[in-house]
Design a protein around this motif. Structure first.
Motif, PDB file in Angstrom:
ATOM      1  N   ASN A  62       0.287  13.675 -62.360  1.00 22.46           N
ATOM      2  CA  ASN A  62       1.236  12.582 -62.164  1.00 22.46           C
ATOM      3  C   ASN A  62       0.933  11.781 -60.889  1.00 22.46           C
ATOM      4  O   ASN A  62       1.473  10.706 -60.691  1.00 22.46           O
ATOM      5  CB  ASN A  62       2.653  13.168 -62.088  1.00 22.46           C
ATOM      6  N   ARG A  65      -1.170  12.321 -45.967  1.00 30.24           N
ATOM      7  CA  ARG A  65      -2.252  12.969 -46.724  1.00 30.24           C
ATOM      8  C   ARG A  65      -1.921  14.419 -47.045  1.00 30.24           C
ATOM      9  O   ARG A  65      -2.260  14.925 -48.110  1.00 30.24           O
ATOM     10  CB  ARG A  65      -3.552  12.895 -45.951  1.00 30.24           C
ATOM     11  N   ARG A  66      -1.271  15.093 -46.095  1.00 33.14           N
ATOM     12  CA  ARG A  66      -0.926  16.487 -46.338  1.00 33.14           C
ATOM     13  C   ARG A  66       0.118  16.589 -47.448  1.00 33.14           C
ATOM     14  O   ARG A  66       0.027  17.457 -48.325  1.00 33.14           O
ATOM     15  CB  ARG A  66      -0.406  17.123 -45.043  1.00 33.14           C
ATOM     16  N   PHE A  98       5.867  11.031 -58.012  1.00 34.22           N
ATOM     17  CA  PHE A  98       4.600  11.776 -58.149  1.00 34.22           C
ATOM     18  C   PHE A  98       4.872  13.268 -58.311  1.00 34.22           C
ATOM     19  O   PHE A  98       4.225  13.947 -59.102  1.00 34.22           O
ATOM     20  CB  PHE A  98       3.714  11.587 -56.907  1.00 34.22           C
ATOM     21  N   LEU A 122      -9.743  14.746 -50.022  1.00 31.72           N
ATOM     22  CA  LEU A 122      -8.523  15.381 -49.493  1.00 31.72           C
ATOM     23  C   LEU A 122      -8.771  16.614 -48.616  1.00 31.72           C
ATOM     24  O   LEU A 122      -8.187  16.720 -47.532  1.00 31.72           O
ATOM     25  CB  LEU A 122      -7.568  15.738 -50.647  1.00 31.72           C
ATOM     26  N   LEU A 160       0.513  14.443 -49.830  1.00 27.45           N
ATOM     27  CA  LEU A 160      -0.188  14.075 -51.065  1.00 27.45           C
ATOM     28  C   LEU A 160      -0.974  15.271 -51.625  1.00 27.45           C
ATOM     29  O   LEU A 160      -0.927  15.564 -52.833  1.00 27.45           O
ATOM     30  CB  LEU A 160      -1.145  12.920 -50.750  1.00 27.45           C
ATOM     31  N   PHE A 161      -1.667  15.975 -50.753  1.00 25.77           N
ATOM     32  CA  PHE A 161      -2.462  17.132 -51.163  1.00 25.77           C
ATOM     33  C   PHE A 161      -1.550  18.224 -51.741  1.00 25.77           C
ATOM     34  O   PHE A 161      -1.828  18.812 -52.797  1.00 25.77           O
ATOM     35  CB  PHE A 161      -3.229  17.672 -49.948  1.00 25.77           C
ATOM     36  N   ILE A 171       1.404  17.884 -53.053  1.00 23.52           N
ATOM     37  CA  ILE A 171       1.990  17.470 -54.336  1.00 23.52           C
ATOM     38  C   ILE A 171       0.938  17.568 -55.446  1.00 23.52           C
ATOM     39  O   ILE A 171       1.216  18.010 -56.547  1.00 23.52           O
ATOM     40  CB  ILE A 171       2.530  16.016 -54.260  1.00 23.52           C
ATOM     41  N   PHE A 172      -0.287  17.166 -55.139  1.00 26.75           N
ATOM     42  CA  PHE A 172      -1.344  17.114 -56.152  1.00 26.75           C
ATOM     43  C   PHE A 172      -1.802  18.507 -56.569  1.00 26.75           C
ATOM     44  O   PHE A 172      -1.954  18.798 -57.762  1.00 26.75           O
ATOM     45  CB  PHE A 172      -2.533  16.319 -55.600  1.00 26.75           C
ATOM     46  N   ASP A 173      -2.024  19.383 -55.594  1.00 25.21           N
ATOM     47  CA  ASP A 173      -2.570  20.700 -55.905  1.00 25.21           C
ATOM     48  C   ASP A 173      -2.130  21.703 -54.831  1.00 25.21           C
ATOM     49  O   ASP A 173      -2.886  21.992 -53.900  1.00 25.21           O
ATOM     50  CB  ASP A 173      -4.108  20.604 -55.955  1.00 25.21           C
TER      51      ASP A 173
END
Lengths: 259, 262
Positions: A95, B151-152, B29, A106, B154-155, B157-159
């Motif tokens: 998402n 960024r942290r 997200f 990242l 985002l990381f 949330i993503f994985d």
């Protein structure tokens, strides 16, 4: 940044003693004790629910456990910068509309404020290694499952870790992806320790140094020839599975085992 | 007098758009939109308690109690989300508990229930100078923390598993995100009310997520959509003489409906 343990041989990368993990009273893995040399490639096999992912998470220090896990003589939490982890693809949140470059960058930039040219170079090299550098500006969620898997693999190696911990890297992978990753694993295992959960060992059987048969406990641990026997596989999966031997190499007939 | 109220309303809508772009986008997200709704009702419960305390014991800003309530819930939900994959039940329990608290205290302060009613539906055209200060300080704090940890977050949330494996403290960053959402929600409470917080915080971000193809695009798009909805709501309310937040919510919902056809 170079690998601290490059060129080092026969060092114990990982020592696990009496490892037991419980989830809410349920025993996921019990009394696991093994030593893994560096560099080497170790395949973890077992039926669904055998505790394979739990084992990997314990190695990474992601979950509480009883017993001892030591990586290069230290606790997993103290050597996280030397570990690379590839989780199962289903654990990724699609998402988030990240681009391929963001996914690979990242791990390098998550603690920084800017992006250095060197970070971009390393990210591109990692994507090049898996044949995905042309997708630099593509949306990650628009890629096929196999392509996503390759990008995630690039993200795992971008920090140049000494130990790679891979959870079913070939799941949903097409033939091309599988071949690309197998080729890369052959190269990586010369200098790194790779621990990889697989349902089908056949594609990697020739470069596997050790196999762990896990079903909550370690049923067998040793070389492919020692461990991949019809008796052991029957104990592991509860069904008869033929094995074909060709000298020191053996293949499991009907390779993919999810039993 | 009307001019200053109108200027405050317009500034508030810009600040709301900033919250929608940042916190709203990351909520979308992460799939935490139900949490936003739950925390808005938690804030309402806190505000009701605050009004009750003010009337019976000592003077306290209801929004301060709303903030404490919301942050407390955010920390609880952050912990619950770390222990369990599906936190909808925990949020649902929080939702029910909050509404029970809100109804309990509102029934005890019937003669002043209009004050609480203002927090349920809000009115961006009635913001005081102190409301503006609270809104500005809250939004600036949220935005600074958001971009420092961008960024942290985002990381994570993503994985989350890989982020944790690389040494990021996932529980800490998830809780931070929930606390930022809580602060953002309380900041919006006086402007658009507990019911419509969702409309202006989440709907623009959800539309933008559908319309734009990147994280940065979603953030920028959510800001523009929220701003169009907010300013459009204020503008139309002057002519139609109805609540601006309701019109803003309608505009945001229409934009989302259009985004579905993309």
């Amino acid at each position: 940044m170079g690998s601290r343990y490059r060129g080092v041989r026969n060092l114990s990368a990982i020592e696990v003693k009496n490892l037991t993990v419980r989830y809410d009273g349920y025993v996921a893995i019990e009394d696991v004790s093994i030593t893994i040399d560096h560099p080497s490639l170790v395949v973890v096999m077992g039926p669904n629910g055998a505790g394979k992912t739990t084992f990997l998470k314990a190695l990474l220090g992601l979950i509480p456990y009883n017993g001892t896990v030591s990586i290069f003589g230290k606790s997993p939490r103290k050597v996280r910068d030397r570990l690379g982890y590839l989780p199962q693809r289903e654990r990724i949140n699609l998402n988030v509309p990240l681009k391929v470059r963001d996914v690979v960058l990242l791990p390098l930039i998550s603690r920084k404020t800017g992006i250095k040219r060197y970070d971009v170079k390393r990210a591109k090299e990692a994507l090049e290694a898996v044949g995905m550098v042309d997708f630099w500006d593509s949306r990650f969620d628009s890629l096929s499952g196999g392509q996503q898997q390759r990008v995630l693999f690039a993200r795992t190696i971008v920090t140049d870790p000494d130990i790679l911990i891979l959870d079913e890297p070939f799941s949903a992978a097409d033939v091309r992806t599988k071949l690309a990753l197998i080729d890369l694993l052959h190269k990586l295992k010369r200098e790194k320790t790779v621990i990889i959960v697989l349902h089908d060992i056949n594609p990697l059987v020739e470069c596997t140094d050790r196999v762990i048969l896990l079903n909550r406990r370690v049923l067998a641990y040793g070389t492919v020839a020692e461990v991949i026997t019809e008796d052991n596989l029957e104990k592991l999966y509860g069904t008869k599975i033929p094995v074909i031997r060709q000298g020191p190499v053996c293949y499991v007939v009907g390779g993919d085992r999810h039993a | 007098m009307l001019d200053i109220l109108l200027i405050r309303a317009l500034i508030a809508m810009v600040l709301i758009a900033v919250v929608s772009a940042t916190i709203g986008s990351f909520s979308v997200f992460r799939g935490s939109t139900f949490f936003v709704s739950g925390i808005a009702h938690g804030a309402l419960a806190g505000a009701s308690l605050g009004i009750f305390i003010s009337l019976n014991f000592f003077g306290v800003d209801p929004l301060l109690i709303a903030l404490l309530f919301s942050v407390f819930f955010a920390v609880i939900i952050g912990y619950a989300s770390h222990r369990s994959e599906n936190v909808d039940i925990a949020i649902g329990v929080m939702f029910a508990f909050s509404m029970s608290i809100a109804v309990l205290f509102l029934s005890m302060i019937r003669e002043y229930a209009s004050v609480a009613w203002g927090l349920i539906i809000g009115d961006v055209l009635l913001l005081t100078a102190s409301d503006m200060i609270l809104l500005s300080v809250s939004v600036v704090t949220v935005v600074i923390l958001f971009f420092v940890f961008y960024r942290r977050l985002l990381f994570v949330i993503f994985d989350p598993e890989s982020a944790e494996a690389l040494g990021l403290h996932v529980l800490r960053y998830e809780t931070l995100l929930f606390v930022l959402i809580a602060v953002g929600v309380v900041a919006l409470l006086k402007c658009v009310g507990a019911i419509l917080v969702y409309a202006l915080l989440i709907v623009p971000a959800a539309s933008s997520r559908r319309l734009f193809g990147s994280v940065e695009g979603t953030i920028a798009g959510a800001f523009i959509i929220s701003l169009i909805s907010g300013l459009g709501g204020v503008y139309l309310s002057i002519y139609l003489n109805v609540a601006p937040s309701a019109l803003a919510g309608l505009i945001a919902a229409i934009i989302y409906s259009i985004s579905l056809f993309r």
